[in-house]
Design a protein around this motif. Structure first.
Motif, PDB file in Angstrom:
ATOM      1  N   PHE A 107      20.191  88.649  26.757  1.00  0.00           N
ATOM      2  CA  PHE A 107      20.737  89.879  27.315  1.00  0.00           C
ATOM      3  C   PHE A 107      21.776  90.528  26.402  1.00  0.00           C
ATOM      4  O   PHE A 107      22.359  91.545  26.762  1.00  0.00           O
ATOM      5  N   VAL A 108      22.014  89.935  25.232  1.00  0.00           N
ATOM      6  CA  VAL A 108      22.970  90.470  24.264  1.00  0.00           C
ATOM      7  C   VAL A 108      22.209  90.785  22.979  1.00  0.00           C
ATOM      8  O   VAL A 108      21.524  89.914  22.424  1.00  0.00           O
ATOM      9  N   ALA A 109      22.318  92.038  22.526  1.00  0.00           N
ATOM     10  CA  ALA A 109      21.497  92.505  21.408  1.00  0.00           C
ATOM     11  C   ALA A 109      21.595  91.598  20.186  1.00  0.00           C
ATOM     12  O   ALA A 109      20.586  91.216  19.594  1.00  0.00           O
ATOM     13  N   LEU A 110      22.821  91.238  19.795  1.00  0.00           N
ATOM     14  CA  LEU A 110      22.992  90.464  18.566  1.00  0.00           C
ATOM     15  C   LEU A 110      22.516  89.019  18.738  1.00  0.00           C
ATOM     16  O   LEU A 110      21.833  88.469  17.874  1.00  0.00           O
ATOM     17  N   LEU A 111      22.867  88.410  19.870  1.00  0.00           N
ATOM     18  CA  LEU A 111      22.454  87.025  20.099  1.00  0.00           C
ATOM     19  C   LEU A 111      20.941  86.911  20.268  1.00  0.00           C
ATOM     20  O   LEU A 111      20.364  85.858  20.007  1.00  0.00           O
ATOM     21  N   ARG A 112      20.304  87.983  20.716  1.00  0.00           N
ATOM     22  CA  ARG A 112      18.851  87.956  20.857  1.00  0.00           C
ATOM     23  C   ARG A 112      18.175  87.737  19.501  1.00  0.00           C
ATOM     24  O   ARG A 112      17.113  87.127  19.415  1.00  0.00           O
ATOM     25  N   ILE A 113      18.787  88.231  18.443  1.00  0.00           N
ATOM     26  CA  ILE A 113      18.243  88.033  17.097  1.00  0.00           C
ATOM     27  C   ILE A 113      18.557  86.630  16.593  1.00  0.00           C
ATOM     28  O   ILE A 113      17.741  85.989  15.935  1.00  0.00           O
ATOM     29  N   PHE A 114      19.761  86.120  16.927  1.00  0.00           N
ATOM     30  CA  PHE A 114      20.212  84.827  16.413  1.00  0.00           C
ATOM     31  C   PHE A 114      19.593  83.630  17.123  1.00  0.00           C
ATOM     32  O   PHE A 114      19.441  82.563  16.529  1.00  0.00           O
ATOM     33  N   ALA A 115      19.295  83.775  18.420  1.00  0.00           N
ATOM     34  CA  ALA A 115      19.034  82.625  19.282  1.00  0.00           C
ATOM     35  C   ALA A 115      18.047  81.628  18.697  1.00  0.00           C
ATOM     36  O   ALA A 115      18.355  80.442  18.557  1.00  0.00           O
ATOM     37  N   GLY A 116      16.842  82.083  18.363  1.00  0.00           N
ATOM     38  CA  GLY A 116      15.823  81.166  17.870  1.00  0.00           C
ATOM     39  C   GLY A 116      16.193  80.476  16.565  1.00  0.00           C
ATOM     40  O   GLY A 116      16.258  79.239  16.507  1.00  0.00           O
TER      41      GLY A 116
END
Length: 231
Positions: free
Chosen positions: A119-128
């Protein structure tokens, strides 16, 4: 031509594929506007029966889960050198401050960082990728990944679709103005996360500097006084 009018000329299967691919690539670690694409497609599905919101939500969810899983595998294999390479390629997104902030979130929240990172734009890229680099157990990652993908992608599609149905008359005029609002919301959330990451990095650097200074002072105090040589 309005965005909506342009999308109406695109076959439904192409929109399903576009949403799945863009969200998948974003989840994999490539900075793309996945949320904007999903919102636009969900709005369109609320006004045109040719675009099925259920299929759209399934494609978005599948893209999110598969993309995150590939990102996890790449991060686990690439390790820290992968983060250094990403910082060179995408310095604004994978800066040391942003990576450090995301890593702190993972260390504090564990698998919940993967779930709420959706649900957070930046963390969505980092998560995986970051979960792979940090060697999070895959079963934990998979649970958070699947649940997060379903709630975020499916939930966003459902909410936007029903908002579109209720406000159909207004949304008929949706064009660049509506897209601009979506972009501003996305950019605003990203800038907020980036600002918090900078504050966190500054506080961490200050703490490290204070610790280093304190250690230097203790070392100096512990050194014995020189004894003058006898004549």
């Amino acid at each position: 031509m309005h965005v909506q009018e342009w999308l109406e000329t695109v076959p439904a299967v192409s929109i399903y594929a576009l949403v799945g691919v863009v969200i998948g690539l974003e989840s994999l670690g490539i900075p793309l506007p996945g949320e904007i694409v999903l919102v636009s497609a969900a709005l369109l599905s609320s006004q045109h029966g040719e675009l099925n919101p259920v299929i759209l939500g399934i494609c978005a969810t599948a893209g999110a889960i598969i993309g995150d899983s590939i990102g996890y595998a790449i991060g686990r294999k690439g390790g820290r050198p992968l983060l250094a390479w990403l910082e060179r390629k995408f310095p604004k997104h994978f800066s040391a401050a942003n990576v450090g902030s995301a890593e702190q979130s993972f260390q504090k929240w564990g698998m919940w960082a993967v779930f709420f990172g959706r649900f957070v734009a930046l963390l969505r890229i980092f998560a995986g990728p970051l979960a792979g680099v940090l060697r999070m157990p895959y079963w934990k990652f998979l649970i958070a990944n699947v649940l997060g993908g379903i709630v975020w992608a499916g939930g966003t599609t459902a909410v936007i679709y029903y908002i579109g149905v209720v406000a159909e008359d207004w949304l008929k005029r949706f064009s660049y103005f509506g897209l601009a609002i979506a972009v501003l919301i996305g950019v605003g959330s990203m800038l907020l996360v980036k600002r918090r990451a900078k504050k966190s990095a500054a506080a961490r650097d200050a703490a490290q500097a204070d610790a280093a200074q304190a250690g230097s002072g203790e070392k100096t105090a512990a050194e014995p006084f020189a004894v003058p040589a006898a004549d």
